[in-house]
Design a protein around this motif. Structure first.
Motif, mmCIF file in Angstrom:
data_model
loop_
_atom_site.group_PDB
_atom_site.id
_atom_site.type_symbol
_atom_site.label_atom_id
_atom_site.label_comp_id
_atom_site.label_asym_id
_atom_site.label_seq_id
_atom_site.Cartn_x
_atom_site.Cartn_y
_atom_site.Cartn_z
ATOM 1 N N SER A 59 0.839 -1.191 0.000
ATOM 2 C CA SER A 59 0.000 0.000 0.000
ATOM 3 C C SER A 59 0.876 1.243 0.000
ATOM 4 O O SER A 59 0.735 2.102 0.848
ATOM 5 C CB SER A 59 -0.904 0.011 1.234
ATOM 6 O OG SER A 59 -2.185 -0.393 0.907
ATOM 7 N N LYS A 105 1.957 4.846 -0.778
ATOM 8 C CA LYS A 105 1.197 6.056 -1.095
ATOM 9 C C LYS A 105 2.152 7.188 -1.450
ATOM 10 O O LYS A 105 3.158 7.388 -0.783
ATOM 11 C CB LYS A 105 0.341 6.485 0.087
ATOM 12 C CG LYS A 105 -0.755 5.503 0.417
ATOM 13 C CD LYS A 105 -1.634 6.016 1.535
ATOM 14 C CE LYS A 105 -2.725 4.986 1.807
ATOM 15 N NZ LYS A 105 -3.763 5.526 2.652
ATOM 16 N N THR A 131 -2.155 5.479 -4.562
ATOM 17 C CA THR A 131 -1.913 4.334 -3.688
ATOM 18 C C THR A 131 -1.748 3.088 -4.537
ATOM 19 O O THR A 131 -2.673 2.696 -5.251
ATOM 20 C CB THR A 131 -3.085 4.130 -2.699
ATOM 21 O OG1 THR A 131 -3.272 5.332 -1.959
ATOM 22 C CG2 THR A 131 -2.798 2.974 -1.750
#
Length: 135
Positions: free
Chosen positions: A2, A4, A41
């Protein structure tokens, strides 16, 4: 995974940037205006560095880019990136097409300043190329 990153998304052909507007509308903002930022993301990736990502608006928290089908305007809608309509394929290196996971072969297309951004079949035109700038 994940990862970002806060980014600005600019159209390669005319320098306009993606902007989330009222009522879920997504537009290309004139290149002279302050660009809007997005949170990219990465939710998955292929072995060649191509990523599957969501684009969340910093101007309208809790919303993501969402495809409504080929030929339709792209919107930003409430979401968590679980829907294939909110998942996008991007290439590494900064200049990329932004492909819709749920509509194979379809990409975002810029249509000029203050015009809706649409999802169309990929043709390789410059207005279907985007530059992702980290902020």
């Amino acid at each position: 995974m994940s990862a970002k990153t806060t980014i600005v998304v600019r159209n390669y052909s005319d320098g306009t940037s993606l902007a989330a507007g009222e009522g879920g509308r997504l537009r290309s903002r004139d290149s002279t205006a302050r660009p809007q930022t997005w949170i990219l993301t990465e939710v998955d990736s292929f072995g060649d560095g191509v990523g599957i990502c969501t684009f969340s608006s910093t101007a309208s928290p809790g919303t993501c880019l969402q495809a409504a089908g080929v030929g339709a305007a792209v919107t930003h809608e409430a979401g968590d990136g679980e829907s294939s309509a909110q998942l996008w394929v991007v290439e590494p290196g900064g200049e990329t097409t932004i492909g819709a996971v749920g509509s194979r072969g379809a990409v975002l297309q810029g249509n000029g300043p203050d015009a809706p951004v649409t999802l169309v079949r990929a043709k390789g035109t410059l207005n279907q190329r985007w530059i992702l700038h980290a902020e």
